[in-house]
Each structure stands twice: as structure tokens, then as C-alpha cells.
Design an enzyme around this catalytic site. Structure first.
Site, PDB file in Angstrom:
ATOM      1  N   SER A 108       0.844  -1.185   0.000  1.00 39.06           N
ATOM      2  CA  SER A 108       0.000   0.000   0.000  1.00 39.06           C
ATOM      3  C   SER A 108       0.884   1.241   0.000  1.00 39.06           C
ATOM      4  CB  SER A 108      -0.958  -0.038   1.185  1.00 39.06           C
ATOM      5  OG  SER A 108      -2.001   0.885   1.032  1.00 39.06           O
TER       6      SER A 108
ATOM      7  N   ASP B 260      -9.721  -3.560  -5.749  1.00 38.42           N
ATOM      8  CA  ASP B 260      -9.157  -2.712  -4.699  1.00 38.42           C
ATOM      9  C   ASP B 260      -9.666  -1.284  -4.880  1.00 38.42           C
ATOM     10  OD1 ASP B 260      -7.609  -1.339  -2.856  1.00 38.42           O
ATOM     11  OD2 ASP B 260      -5.765  -2.402  -3.352  1.00 38.42           O
TER      12      ASP B 260
ATOM     13  N   HIS C 176      -8.382  -4.715  -1.344  1.00 39.65           N
ATOM     14  CA  HIS C 176      -7.113  -4.191  -0.857  1.00 39.65           C
ATOM     15  C   HIS C 176      -6.378  -5.189   0.029  1.00 39.65           C
ATOM     16  CE1 HIS C 176      -4.333  -0.903  -0.299  1.00 39.65           C
ATOM     17  NE2 HIS C 176      -4.428  -0.977   1.014  1.00 39.65           N
TER      18      HIS C 176
END
Length: 680
Positions: free
Chosen positions: A532, A619, A651
Site C-alpha cells: 500500500s 481494490d 485491498h
């Protein structure tokens, strides 16, 4: 001017884009086919070390003990409860996976709910105060949009109430007559709080609160005391709370403190000397936060300082109970917990023996418990659940995660080292290793360096069964606690965001170079990983120091940062301006972000590490298009880069524990291959 030849990959409904992603997956499968045996061995190791049929430690709420089961061969947990035998007893029953639990009731079996679906996730799960109704929210795509349903636990039948397209965290009102939930705007930002009356049409639901400012996320929940509904608004740097009497949910909301740019706060209700009060944790003129107390009926009135601001001791949270409270804070790079006595106004800190550890509260729904449930663990100590007995100060271990196959913590070591960044800042590094291979620094060893460094999120010492497959092959695992995280207090975070974001990347490089200089590893035997915002770190480091690592694993990486933050129509962009800056309206921010955004800064003719990017089609936080474009650009520059895209996931990656184990086995096999350990 930056020309973007791969922007066409953004339309995930386009057949050509989907075909491209499938081709990328086929390419990755082909390139990693030789690792199939290693992947299977690692998966088998994770499975062999895990007690597949197990139970969690029961949590007391009302007249029931709540817990979950896992069964060998099943992907998802089974949520259960058993009746309380004695209301005066706070000792949870000792449950055995092989023994029938008297009076057990299955509330929800995730495996049954997931049948016929490639993805399954629970975003809301709560039982009403009277124990009769279950609320649960299900996402079957990975896009974090949950359909809330209600089940009558007396009959096992679902009610007609069904609320689609909610955000996570829906909750019952204390009387069980209403559901409070949030929905999102077109940018996928939770912005509206709703009140649904059971038995009524969803179209008639009342709007309790709406926040038009795109910088703020909205959430709602009831105080532990069930006295108030708290509506919470937050950007990266500013917060605001509104309070509604739980007995009159259609009544007017009152602001606790009006928002003030750059001021964050959170409040918790208590009853002290017969008076409703709010304990408010805030950072106004208090960088590392202070705690004050106000009258709940007049929160804008006089304030009493309860825990003063102490530089270097970052106050994180304050949870109130009927007779006492618990304070969470950080000092010297580690989390701390302390019991707080209302009458004395003092803290009693809980102490632990290990030099590196993680600790926090876990599962404390009751307003007047006799114990505080806490979770504890470290890099080498499997996570445990304990009850701290308030009256005696005794810590009762209820359960430690079993690690099968003869695991012995004494076979492993952990320690902290310090690198020195270019500006002289000392940056902590945590190391964990298996002792039979020698101490770090005895000789250059394979090393796996992990980093994150954003949103004040701390990477605290934590145990991992999957990681043992690395350690037992001689790999040292390390965490670079870089600026932008929260490990060393609020200033640590401030020094790694906005126009100081490059400190995050340079700190990580400094940590890598320190480990090489100390003889712990060498560039040809070191891999890096981040996900991320940590994936942004990976992309930036690849451009900044391509010679330092043999391989880089980037999970759901935020690597097309400038494009995303320039477009306010994209999900979550506007709220992110407080973290990264606003390049759309500020030329300095634009130039600064352009200088580090990984996609724009891929260099031709440079020898990069081997790179694997992992993403998911659904995501909503970091869209698949970012790593897809990045890998395409890297490959255009001659880099050995691969993309793995889950076609039904979000995600957090795939759902289901066995699927997650296989996903991690895939990643670890790739890392071990880079480190020359594919035959180990």
C-alpha cells in the site's frame, strides 16, 4: 510534461484491459512455474504449524460467552456463543476443539455464507444487547461495500431488513430497535450516517449526519456505557465529534468541539462522582497529545488536564469503563498500557519482560468488567490473550497461539539496531533471526527488510507463522521503522509526510546500507517488501537505490501517486491531500511529488532489482491500475518486473485462510528464489 502511454489500463471494464491483466498473470505463472514445489512446501509448513481446528478465547457480553471456531479444511471462521453459567464469574470457560460445548449456539458460519462465491468478507458483526438479534454485513466482491442483514437468533431466520451498499461498522442501538450505519459518496468516502428502524422500509431511513467536505471520513458508534451515539469525523490532521443521546436517536446532535484545522481529538464517556463526563484526548498545543476532562453536558466549558502533554510520550487512546479506564501510549518506540484510577487521577503501567514486544487491549465490550482483556506478543513470542484482574493486579494467561511442530522461542533472537540517516537522524531497525545460523553480523546472511512509513502507522513487533519458513532457512527478517510512521512519536510522523516525505525513502535506504556496513547482509542477499503506502516506499527506493537490493516485493503498491493525487474524482484522493499535499493547487507540492512518484521516475538503462507487484482488481484504496502501469513501464525500461493481479479480491488480497496462506507462500517462494534459497 509527462506523457503517460499506459493510462489506457485504467478502464477495468474494458475487454482489452482485462485481457492484459490475464496475460500478465499468465506471464507471472510461467516465470514462477519452477517454484511450484517450493510454494507447496511453504504452504505445507504454514499449515503444519497451525492448529487448524481451534477456538478463540471466549469474550463475555451480557449473559453469553462469545467465541469463534476454525475447522480443519474450512476457509472461514464459525462464530458461536455459549450461555454464562455464573454472572459473578469472569473466568472464561476452557474450551476444547474436541469437546462439545454445552449450550453452544452457532451464530454465523462463514463457510456456509461464502458458498458459491470467490470472495467473502464480514464488515459488520454484532449481537443486540438483549442477545436476540444478529447484525452482519457481507462483501462478496472485495470492494468494501457490505449488505447488512439481521438474523433472529431465537429462530435462526433472517428478518426482512436488508441494507445494501453500506460501509463497514454498522451497529445496533442499545435497545435493539435501530441500526446505525454509514454509506459512501461517489469517491467511495463514508460521508453519511443513517438510522434504520427494524421492520421499516430502508427507503424511510433517517439521515442522522452528512459531511460534505471531501477531506473527512465519517463513522459512528455507541459509547461503551451505551449512553451516547458518537459521530466521528476525521481527516489526516483534523477531527470533530458529534454526540446524540442514545435514548433519543432522532434528537439533535451536539458538537463536542468544533473542528479546528490541525487539531485532532477523540472522546470517551465516563461517570465520575455521579456526573457524565467526557475524557478528551487532543493535540491542541500538545504535539504528542494530552488528556483533559469536561462536563458531557457542556463540553465547550471548563477543561481539567488529566494527563499532561509529555514530549516523546505519544498518547494513543483512552478507553473508559465504569470504575476505571485504560490509557494506551508509546514511549521509546514501544506501545504501553496503563490502568487509570478515576479517583487518584494516576496511571499504573503494565510491565513486560521482553525488550521488544506489542501490547494492546482486546475484546472488552462490557461496561463494568472485573478484568481487562489484553493481547501481547513479539517477533518470537506467539500472540497471547490474558485477563488483567483489576482487584489484584494479577495477569491471567488465557491462551497463547499454538505453534505446532516443536516451536521453541529460545531458538530465535530479536534485537533493535539504529541506522543513521543522511540528516543525522537515528532510525530504529528491528531484527529477528534463528540462532542456529549465528548472530546477525557474524557473516553476511540473506535478509528480508520490511517497511511502511505513512499515516503514523507503527510496525510493532509481531509474530508470524509464515515467517518461520524464512527464518528456518537462514533468512534474517528486519523492519525499518522509518519516518512517516508513528514508532517514535508524532514528530516522527510529521517528519515523513508532505514536503518531508523523501525522509521516508532515505531512511529505508539508510537502514539497508547500515545492515550492509555492519556485515549483517549484502546487496545481493537482501530483498525489500512493503505494501500500500509501503508499496510507494518500495517504488521510490527502487529508483533511489536500485543497487541496494536483489529483489523488491510491492503489495497493492501506491506507485502512481502523482496521477492519483491530482485527480479529485478518484476514490480517496481529496482526503489524502493532508498526507501528501495538494499538487493540483500547489506548484511546490506538484514538483516535490513528481520528484519521487515511482511511476514517473523509472529510469532507462539502470540495473534495477527484480520486482514483483501484487494487486487486486476490486481494490478501492489503491487501484489495480497503479501497479499495472508501473510494471508496464518497468518492463519497457528493461527491468525484470512481474505483475500478479487477483481478479476477485480487494485491498486486503484474497479471502479465506487457506487462500491467504497460498498467496503468502507464492510471495515467500519468490523472495527465497531471489535470495538463492529456492532449494532450501
Amino acid at each position: 510534461m509527462f506523457e503517460d502511454p499506459f493510462e489506457w489500463l485504467r478502464d477495468k471494464e474494458d475487454a482489452e484491459v482485462l485481457a492484459h491483466l490475464r496475460e500478465e498473470n499468465a506471464h507471472t505463472d510461467s516465470r514462477t512455474a519452477h517454484l511450484s514445489g517450493l510454494r507447496e512446501r511453504i504452504f505445507d509448513e504454514i499449515r503444519a504449524r497451525t492448529r487448524e481446528t481451534d477456538l478463540s478465547v471466549p469474550v463475555r457480553r451480557g449473559e453469553w460467552w462469545y467465541y469463534s471456531r476454525t475447522l480443519e479444511g474450512s476457509q472461514y471462521g464459525i462464530h458461536c456463543r455459549a450461555p454464562l453459567a455464573d454472572t459473578a464469574d469472569w473466568t472464561p470457560p476452557q474450551l476444547s476443539p474436541d469437546t462439545e460445548v454445552e449450550g453452544e449456539q452457532v451464530l454465523l458460519d462463514g463457510n456456509l455464507e461464502a458458498e458459491g462465491h470467490a470472495f467473502f468478507d464480514l464488515g459488520s458483526f454484532e449481537v443486540s444487547t438483549d442477545g436476540n438479534l444478529l447484525l452482519y454485513g457481507v462483501d462478496l466482491a472485495g470492494d468494501e461495500r457490505y449488505t447488512v442483514r439481521v438474523r433472529d437468533l431465537r429462530t435462526g431466520e433472517n428478518l426482512a431488513d436488508e441494507i445494501p451498499n453500506t460501509f463497514s461498522g454498522a451497529t445496533f442501538s442499545p435497545d435493539g430497535h435501530f441500526i446505525v450505519y454509514t454509506t459512501v459518496d461517489d469517491a467511495w468516502r463514508p460521508d453519511t450516517v443513517w438510522l434504520h428502524e427494524l421492520g421499516q422500509d430502508v427507503a424511510a431511513d433517517a439521515q442522522l449526519f452528512h459531511e460534505p467536505d471531501e477531506r473527512y471520513w465519517v463513522g459512528a458508534g455507541f459509547t461503551r456505557s451505551d449512553r451516547f451515539l458518537m459521530i466521528e469525523l476525521g481527516s489526516s490532521v483534523t477531527s470533530e465529534e458529534w454526540i446524540i443521546d442514545a435514548g433519543d436517536l432522532r434528537g439533535a446532535a451536539r458538537v463536542v468541539w468544533p473542528r479546528r484545522e490541525g487539531v485532532e481529538y477523540s472522546s470517551s464517556h465516563a461517570v465520575v462522582d455521579g456526573r457524565d463526563v467526557l475524557y478528551i484526548l487532543h493535540n491542541h498545543d500538545a504535539l504528542d497529545f494530552e488528556l483533559v476532562r469536561v462536563d458531557a453536558a457542556d463540553p465547550l466549558g471548563p477543561t481539567e488536564v488529566v494527563i499532561p502533554h509529555t514530549p516523546g510520550e505519544r498518547l494513543l487512546g483512552f478507553s473508559t469503563f465504569r470504575d476505571w479506564a485504560v490509557a494506551a501510549y508509546r514511549r521509546d518506540g514501544l506501545p504501553r498500557l496503563a490502568l487509570f484510577d478515576y479517583a487518584r487521577g494516576e496511571r499504573d503501567e503494565l510491565t513486560f519482560d521482553e525488550t521488544l514486544y506489542s501490547v494492546g487491549t482486546a475484546g472488552n465490550p462490557e461496561w463494568a468488567p472485573a478484568v481487562l482483556r489484553i493481547g501481547y506478543g513479539s517477533f518470537i513470542t506467539p500472540p497471547s490473550v490474558s485477563d488483567y484482574e483489576i482487584a489484584t493486579g494479577i495477569l491471567h494467561l488465557r491462551k497463547q497461539q499454538p505453534v505446532l511442530g516443536g516451536y521453541d522461542a529460545a531458538d530465535y533472537g530479536q534485537r533493535r539496531e539504529w541506522a543513521v540517516a543522511a540528516d543525522g537522524t537515528r532510525v530504529p531497525i528491528s531484527l529477528v533471526w534463528k540462532r542456529s545460523f549465528g548472530e546477525p553480523g557474524d557473516s553476511a546472511r540473506p535478509l528480508h527488510l520490511y517497511g511502511y512509513g505513512s499515516y503514523e502507522h507503527s510496525i510493532d513487533p509481531g509474530f508470524s507463522i509464515a515467517r518461520l519458513s524464512e527464518l528456518d532457512r537462514g533468512v534474517i527478517f528486519a523492519v525499518a521503522h522509518v519516518r512517516g510512521g508513528g514508532e517514535m512519536g508524532r514528530q516522527w510522523y510529521e517528519d515523513g509526510k508532505l514536503l518531508r516525505k523523501r525522509n521516508t525513502f532515505e531512511d529505508f535506504v539508510a537502514c539497508g546500507r547500515h545492515l550492509v556496513a555492519a556485515g549483517v547482509t549484502e546487496p545481493s542477499r537482501m530483498v525489500a517488501e512493503g505494501g500500500s503506502a509501503g508499496g510507494l516506499l518500495m517504488g521510490a527506493v527502487a529508483n533511489l537505490a536500485p543497487d541496494l537490493f536483489a529483489g523488491i516485493l510491492a503489495d497493492v503498491p501506491f506507485v502512481d501517486a502523482l496521477t492519483t493525487i491530482l485527480d479529485p474524482s478518484l476514490p480517496l484522493t481529496v482526503i489524502e491531500w493532508d498526507e501528501w499535499g495538494d499538487p493540483l493547487h500547489d506548484a511546490e507540492v506538484y514538483a516535490y511529488m513528481k520528484s519521487y512518484s515511482p511511476y514517473e521516475n523509472v529510469r532507462d538503462g539502470i540495473r534495477y532489482p527484480r520486482i514483483l507487484a501484487v494487486t487486486s482488481l476490486n481494490d478501492t484504496r489503491v487501484m489495480y491500475v497503479e501497479p499495472a502501469k508501473w510494471v508496464a513501464r518497468l518492463r519497457e525500461a528493461g527491468v525484470d518486473a512481474m505483475l500478479k493481479c487477483e481478479m476477485v479480491a480487494g485491498h486486503g488480497g484474497v479471502s479465506g485462510r487457506y487462500n491467504a496462506w497460498r498467496e503468502r507462500a507464492f510471495e515467500l517462494a519468490w523472495l527465497l528464489d531471489i535470495l538463492g534459497l529456492s532449494d532450501a
